[in-house]
Design a protein around this motif. Structure first.
Motif, PDB file in Angstrom:
ATOM      1  N   ARG A  17      43.883  41.890  49.517  1.00  0.00           N
ATOM      2  CA  ARG A  17      42.442  40.827  49.778  1.00  0.00           C
ATOM      3  C   ARG A  17      41.360  41.307  49.008  1.00  0.00           C
ATOM      4  O   ARG A  17      40.503  40.518  49.072  1.00  0.00           O
ATOM      5  CB  ARG A  17      42.265  41.326  51.345  1.00  0.00           C
ATOM      6  N   ARG A  18      41.692  42.097  47.937  1.00  0.00           N
ATOM      7  CA  ARG A  18      40.499  42.566  46.868  1.00  0.00           C
ATOM      8  C   ARG A  18      40.620  41.478  45.848  1.00  0.00           C
ATOM      9  O   ARG A  18      41.798  41.449  45.198  1.00  0.00           O
ATOM     10  CB  ARG A  18      40.685  43.859  46.369  1.00  0.00           C
ATOM     11  N   ALA A  19      39.551  40.739  45.678  1.00  0.00           N
ATOM     12  CA  ALA A  19      39.850  39.520  44.404  1.00  0.00           C
ATOM     13  C   ALA A  19      39.880  40.509  43.133  1.00  0.00           C
ATOM     14  O   ALA A  19      40.383  39.809  42.338  1.00  0.00           O
ATOM     15  CB  ALA A  19      38.411  38.987  44.930  1.00  0.00           C
ATOM     16  N   THR A  20      39.109  41.280  43.140  1.00  0.00           N
ATOM     17  CA  THR A  20      38.882  42.232  41.657  1.00  0.00           C
ATOM     18  C   THR A  20      38.636  43.517  42.114  1.00  0.00           C
ATOM     19  O   THR A  20      38.520  43.931  43.190  1.00  0.00           O
ATOM     20  CB  THR A  20      37.830  41.683  40.877  1.00  0.00           C
ATOM     21  N   GLU A  21      38.776  44.418  41.055  1.00  0.00           N
ATOM     22  CA  GLU A  21      38.725  45.807  41.227  1.00  0.00           C
ATOM     23  C   GLU A  21      37.199  46.059  41.553  1.00  0.00           C
ATOM     24  O   GLU A  21      36.934  47.138  42.230  1.00  0.00           O
ATOM     25  CB  GLU A  21      39.035  46.429  39.931  1.00  0.00           C
ATOM     26  N   HIS A  22      36.238  45.082  41.246  1.00  0.00           N
ATOM     27  CA  HIS A  22      34.803  45.278  41.820  1.00  0.00           C
ATOM     28  C   HIS A  22      34.610  45.095  43.407  1.00  0.00           C
ATOM     29  O   HIS A  22      33.636  45.289  43.794  1.00  0.00           O
ATOM     30  CB  HIS A  22      33.882  44.353  41.063  1.00  0.00           C
ATOM     31  N   VAL A  23      35.572  44.430  43.956  1.00  0.00           N
ATOM     32  CA  VAL A  23      35.666  44.353  45.485  1.00  0.00           C
ATOM     33  C   VAL A  23      35.906  45.670  45.992  1.00  0.00           C
ATOM     34  O   VAL A  23      37.228  46.081  45.686  1.00  0.00           O
ATOM     35  CB  VAL A  23      36.288  42.908  45.965  1.00  0.00           C
ATOM     36  N   ASP A  27      34.306  46.244  51.339  1.00  0.00           N
ATOM     37  CA  ASP A  27      34.079  45.039  51.289  1.00  0.00           C
ATOM     38  C   ASP A  27      35.032  44.269  51.934  1.00  0.00           C
ATOM     39  O   ASP A  27      34.743  43.305  52.872  1.00  0.00           O
ATOM     40  CB  ASP A  27      33.965  44.314  49.814  1.00  0.00           C
ATOM     41  N   VAL A  28      36.262  44.814  51.946  1.00  0.00           N
ATOM     42  CA  VAL A  28      37.396  43.857  52.328  1.00  0.00           C
ATOM     43  C   VAL A  28      37.300  43.961  54.013  1.00  0.00           C
ATOM     44  O   VAL A  28      37.495  43.110  54.769  1.00  0.00           O
ATOM     45  CB  VAL A  28      38.777  44.148  52.092  1.00  0.00           C
TER      46      VAL A  28
END
Length: 133
Positions: A17-23, A27-28
């Protein structure tokens, strides 16, 4: 900062569910619990002709108002780019096409293959996978 223990299956689902490593994992979890996210940092690309409400995923820019659709188990699911995110017809906001697809299917799925989009002012639909570099 607190620490929680999760089993490997939970860890895998959070990672998907993490869109990018920045998420972050936080956040998830906040998204899954329906808690408000902190405001995103302004994008440096906004000075390059992008609208502040555009959504950028994996380097692909989707202008505000871009429509998304996917056919899953005979049902058409829709979404639209609004305020820098992909918003499903039920109002849920996502930072990645895969996270939005997982919310529909309930299992890991490649959102880039799941969705197709239609840019504002266009009449034709195209796979979002075809837009990646």
């Amino acid at each position: 900062m607190y620490t929680i223990d999760v089993d490997f299956e939970v860890y895998k689902q959070l990672t998907v569910r993490r869109a990018t490593e920045h998420v972050t994992y936080n956040d998830v979890i906040r998204e899954l619990l329906g808690l408000a996210q902190s405001a995103p940092a302004p994008s440096a690309a906004q000075g390059n002709g992008q609208s502040p409400g555009d959504w950028v995923a994996k380097g692909v820019r989707f202008p505000v108002g871009t429509d998304f659709r996917a056919n899953y188990k005979g049902q058409v699911h829709t979404a639209r780019v609004e305020s820098g995110a992909l918003v499903l017809s039920n109002g849920k906001r996502f930072d990645s096409p895969s996270a939005a697809a997982v919310s529909i299917t309930g299992s890991a799925v490649n959102g880039w293959r799941f969705w197709e989009c239609r840019a504002p002012g266009k009449s034709s639909w195209q796979s979002i996978e075809s837009l990646r570099k």
